[in-house]
Design a protein around this motif. Structure first.
Motif, PDB file in Angstrom:
ATOM      1  N   HIS A  77     -49.483  47.508 -65.852  1.00 39.92           N
ATOM      2  CA  HIS A  77     -48.379  46.793 -66.501  1.00 39.92           C
ATOM      3  C   HIS A  77     -47.245  46.490 -65.523  1.00 39.92           C
ATOM      4  CE1 HIS A  77     -46.703  50.733 -66.195  1.00 39.92           C
ATOM      5  NE2 HIS A  77     -45.518  50.240 -66.486  1.00 39.92           N
ATOM      6  N   CYS A  78     -47.253  47.131 -64.357  1.00 38.24           N
ATOM      7  CA  CYS A  78     -46.135  46.968 -63.415  1.00 38.24           C
ATOM      8  C   CYS A  78     -45.980  45.500 -63.027  1.00 38.24           C
ATOM      9  CB  CYS A  78     -46.356  47.828 -62.177  1.00 38.24           C
ATOM     10  SG  CYS A  78     -46.300  49.591 -62.537  1.00 38.24           S
ATOM     11  N   SER A  79     -44.749  45.048 -63.009  1.00 42.05           N
ATOM     12  CA  SER A  79     -44.483  43.626 -62.806  1.00 42.05           C
ATOM     13  C   SER A  79     -44.240  43.248 -61.355  1.00 42.05           C
ATOM     14  CB  SER A  79     -43.268  43.203 -63.642  1.00 42.05           C
ATOM     15  OG  SER A  79     -42.128  43.967 -63.269  1.00 42.05           O
ATOM     16  N   SER A  80     -44.049  44.236 -60.481  1.00 45.56           N
ATOM     17  CA  SER A  80     -43.736  43.908 -59.094  1.00 45.56           C
ATOM     18  C   SER A  80     -44.157  45.028 -58.169  1.00 45.56           C
ATOM     19  CB  SER A  80     -42.228  43.664 -58.935  1.00 45.56           C
ATOM     20  OG  SER A  80     -41.513  44.870 -59.151  1.00 45.56           O
ATOM     21  N   MET A  81     -44.261  44.703 -56.876  1.00 43.34           N
ATOM     22  CA  MET A  81     -44.563  45.702 -55.861  1.00 43.34           C
ATOM     23  C   MET A  81     -43.448  46.748 -55.805  1.00 43.34           C
ATOM     24  SD  MET A  81     -47.450  44.935 -54.276  1.00 43.34           S
ATOM     25  CE  MET A  81     -48.520  43.584 -53.767  1.00 43.34           C
ATOM     26  N   ARG A  82     -42.220  46.302 -55.979  1.00 42.84           N
ATOM     27  CA  ARG A  82     -41.089  47.222 -55.935  1.00 42.84           C
ATOM     28  C   ARG A  82     -41.198  48.269 -57.028  1.00 42.84           C
ATOM     29  NH1 ARG A  82     -34.838  46.193 -54.822  1.00 42.84           N
ATOM     30  NH2 ARG A  82     -34.020  48.153 -55.613  1.00 42.84           N
ATOM     31  N   GLU A  83     -41.596  47.840 -58.236  1.00 47.09           N
ATOM     32  CA  GLU A  83     -41.738  48.784 -59.339  1.00 47.09           C
ATOM     33  C   GLU A  83     -42.806  49.824 -59.021  1.00 47.09           C
ATOM     34  OE1 GLU A  83     -42.471  48.876 -64.175  1.00 47.09           O
ATOM     35  OE2 GLU A  83     -42.632  46.983 -63.072  1.00 47.09           O
ATOM     36  N   LEU A  84     -43.932  49.376 -58.432  1.00 44.93           N
ATOM     37  CA  LEU A  84     -44.978  50.312 -58.053  1.00 44.93           C
ATOM     38  C   LEU A  84     -44.469  51.307 -57.012  1.00 44.93           C
ATOM     39  CD1 LEU A  84     -48.230  48.175 -57.847  1.00 44.93           C
ATOM     40  CD2 LEU A  84     -47.874  50.211 -59.235  1.00 44.93           C
ATOM     41  N   TRP A  85     -43.728  50.821 -56.032  1.00 42.78           N
ATOM     42  CA  TRP A  85     -43.176  51.683 -54.999  1.00 42.78           C
ATOM     43  C   TRP A  85     -42.270  52.748 -55.624  1.00 42.78           C
ATOM     44  CZ3 TRP A  85     -43.300  51.993 -49.570  1.00 42.78           C
ATOM     45  CH2 TRP A  85     -42.312  52.771 -48.988  1.00 42.78           C
ATOM     46  N   GLU A  86     -41.389  52.328 -56.537  1.00 43.11           N
ATOM     47  CA  GLU A  86     -40.455  53.258 -57.169  1.00 43.11           C
ATOM     48  C   GLU A  86     -41.205  54.298 -58.004  1.00 43.11           C
ATOM     49  OE1 GLU A  86     -37.898  50.614 -59.256  1.00 43.11           O
ATOM     50  OE2 GLU A  86     -36.607  50.218 -57.508  1.00 43.11           O
ATOM     51  N   ILE A  87     -42.253  53.861 -58.698  1.00 44.24           N
ATOM     52  CA  ILE A  87     -43.052  54.799 -59.487  1.00 44.24           C
ATOM     53  C   ILE A  87     -43.743  55.803 -58.568  1.00 44.24           C
ATOM     54  CG2 ILE A  87     -45.164  54.987 -60.866  1.00 44.24           C
ATOM     55  CD1 ILE A  87     -44.250  52.482 -62.353  1.00 44.24           C
ATOM     56  N   GLY A  88     -44.286  55.309 -57.459  1.00 44.03           N
ATOM     57  CA  GLY A  88     -44.940  56.195 -56.506  1.00 44.03           C
ATOM     58  C   GLY A  88     -44.003  57.262 -55.972  1.00 44.03           C
ATOM     59  N   GLU A  89     -42.783  56.862 -55.631  1.00 42.70           N
ATOM     60  CA  GLU A  89     -41.798  57.822 -55.134  1.00 42.70           C
ATOM     61  C   GLU A  89     -41.420  58.839 -56.206  1.00 42.70           C
ATOM     62  OE1 GLU A  89     -38.501  55.541 -53.467  1.00 42.70           O
ATOM     63  OE2 GLU A  89     -39.173  56.246 -51.503  1.00 42.70           O
ATOM     64  N   LEU A  90     -41.262  58.360 -57.439  1.00 38.83           N
ATOM     65  CA  LEU A  90     -40.882  59.251 -58.525  1.00 38.83           C
ATOM     66  C   LEU A  90     -41.996  60.244 -58.838  1.00 38.83           C
ATOM     67  CD1 LEU A  90     -38.640  59.944 -60.473  1.00 38.83           C
ATOM     68  CD2 LEU A  90     -39.555  58.248 -62.065  1.00 38.83           C
ATOM     69  N   LEU A  91     -43.244  59.774 -58.804  1.00 34.78           N
ATOM     70  CA  LEU A  91     -44.369  60.660 -59.050  1.00 34.78           C
ATOM     71  C   LEU A  91     -44.387  61.822 -58.061  1.00 34.78           C
ATOM     72  CD1 LEU A  91     -47.206  58.084 -59.808  1.00 34.78           C
ATOM     73  CD2 LEU A  91     -46.497  59.921 -61.336  1.00 34.78           C
ATOM     74  N   VAL A  92     -44.282  61.491 -56.773  1.00 32.28           N
ATOM     75  CA  VAL A  92     -44.375  62.546 -55.769  1.00 32.28           C
ATOM     76  C   VAL A  92     -43.164  63.461 -55.815  1.00 32.28           C
ATOM     77  CG1 VAL A  92     -43.328  61.461 -53.727  1.00 32.28           C
ATOM     78  CG2 VAL A  92     -45.297  62.962 -53.460  1.00 32.28           C
ATOM     79  N   ARG A  93     -41.986  62.925 -56.189  1.00 36.31           N
ATOM     80  CA  ARG A  93     -40.800  63.755 -56.333  1.00 36.31           C
ATOM     81  C   ARG A  93     -40.999  64.816 -57.421  1.00 36.31           C
ATOM     82  NH1 ARG A  93     -35.502  61.986 -55.935  1.00 36.31           N
ATOM     83  NH2 ARG A  93     -35.105  63.680 -57.410  1.00 36.31           N
ATOM     84  N   ARG A  94     -41.834  64.496 -58.404  1.00 31.90           N
ATOM     85  CA  ARG A  94     -42.072  65.435 -59.507  1.00 31.90           C
ATOM     86  C   ARG A  94     -43.395  66.169 -59.356  1.00 31.90           C
ATOM     87  NH1 ARG A  94     -39.448  62.153 -64.670  1.00 31.90           N
ATOM     88  NH2 ARG A  94     -37.364  62.003 -63.768  1.00 31.90           N
ATOM     89  N   GLY A  95     -44.004  66.059 -58.185  1.00 30.02           N
ATOM     90  CA  GLY A  95     -45.145  66.906 -57.862  1.00 30.02           C
ATOM     91  C   GLY A  95     -46.518  66.296 -58.013  1.00 30.02           C
ATOM     92  N   THR A  96     -46.618  65.068 -58.549  1.00 25.77           N
ATOM     93  CA  THR A  96     -47.929  64.415 -58.693  1.00 25.77           C
ATOM     94  C   THR A  96     -48.197  63.603 -57.436  1.00 25.77           C
ATOM     95  OG1 THR A  96     -47.740  64.304 -61.092  1.00 25.77           O
ATOM     96  CG2 THR A  96     -49.322  62.819 -60.055  1.00 25.77           C
ATOM     97  N   MET A  97     -49.183  64.022 -56.652  1.00 27.40           N
ATOM     98  CA  MET A  97     -49.418  63.416 -55.350  1.00 27.40           C
ATOM     99  C   MET A  97     -50.644  62.508 -55.313  1.00 27.40           C
ATOM    100  SD  MET A  97     -48.334  66.499 -52.829  1.00 27.40           S
ATOM    101  CE  MET A  97     -46.969  67.577 -53.258  1.00 27.40           C
ATOM    102  N   ILE A  98     -51.495  62.617 -56.323  1.00 25.33           N
ATOM    103  CA  ILE A  98     -52.688  61.775 -56.398  1.00 25.33           C
ATOM    104  C   ILE A  98     -52.811  61.254 -57.817  1.00 25.33           C
ATOM    105  CG2 ILE A  98     -55.213  61.727 -56.249  1.00 25.33           C
ATOM    106  CD1 ILE A  98     -54.953  63.946 -54.136  1.00 25.33           C
TER     107      ILE A  98
END
Length: 242
Positions: A77-98
């Motif tokens: 559903h992500c609308s842009s590369m930037r949104e994916l990047w931000e989600i990726g950073e947020l995931l790893v910040r909260r411990g989900t790495m894969i």
């Protein structure tokens, strides 16, 4: 020449390796890392692994668990590369790495792990397991299941929070079974035998959580979790020179 640690985490209250030969945890331990791999772990200070170039992370009053894996994210559903990047950073910040996100085109893989943000695997789940998430908090009867934040249907990217809710709703489950549902079992479901655990020679994807054991972490609900993130042997959070 004997390898020395590029990063040493010492004085940990507990280490949870999540491998069959170690059923529970290692107390008062250390994890020595050489670049992106675990050089050694065990009880003691790990001083034998240190030289003048080793960076030190103080683990006192913290436990160490493997980086978490989510096999049920929907990112198409992500609308842009930037949104994916931000989600990726947020995931790893909260411990989900894969993450596993089957509908997402593989061209986005470079967005989700540009360096050390988060890995993304687009292979099919090889060993499907029951999914526990906030959208469908089913009763857990299977000995093996996976915990997912089920983003975006719950608008949640915090897999550890879902694990806490699972422990709250199913008090009969052992804390190690809940930890395995965030780490070891998702790795097995994806067919990655070298992920979701902490072992010598394995990837240095490690979460440090404040607490004396994982059970105390599961029963703590007081806002943002105090954690440190080591991804591929580099501490990504907090953003602080070691």
């Amino acid at each position: 020449m004997t390898k020395k640690a590029t990063l040493l985490i010492r004085n940990l209250e507990q280490i949870y390796p999540m491998i069959p030969t170690i059923k529970t945890s290692v107390s008062n331990g250390f994890i020595a890392i050489h670049h992106d791999r675990i050089l050694a772990l065990g009880q003691g200070t790990g001083s034998v692994c240190v030289d003048k170039d080793t960076r030190i992370v103080e683990g006192r009053s913290h436990i160490a668990i493997p980086g978490m894996i989510d096999v049920n994210l929907d990112l198409h559903h992500c609308s842009s590369m930037r949104e994916l990047w931000e989600i990726g950073e947020l995931l790893v910040r909260r411990g989900t790495m894969i993450v596993h996100s089957q509908p997402l085109a593989e061209k986005f893989i470079n967005v989700l792990h540009p360096g050390r943000v988060v890995d993304a695997h687009f292979t099919e789940v090889k060993d499907p397991m029951l999914i526990y998430d906030l959208h469908h908090p089913k009763t857990i009867n299977s000995p093996r299941f996976c915990i997912s934040s089920d983003y975006p249907y719950t608008d949640c990217l915090d897999q550890l929070l879902v694990a806490k809710m699972c422990a709250l709703h199913h008090p009969h489950l052992h804390p190690l079974q809940i930890l395995a549902a965030c780490t070891l079992y998702p790795a097995l479901a994806l067919g990655f035998r070298d992920l979701g655990k902490l072992k010598r020679g394995g990837y240095a994807n490690i979460i440090l959580l404040e607490g004396n054991d994982f059970a105390s972490v599961l029963h703590r609900f007081h806002g943002d979790e105090s954690m440190q993130i080591i991804k591929d042997g580099v501490r990504l959070w907090p953003y602080l020179l070691i």
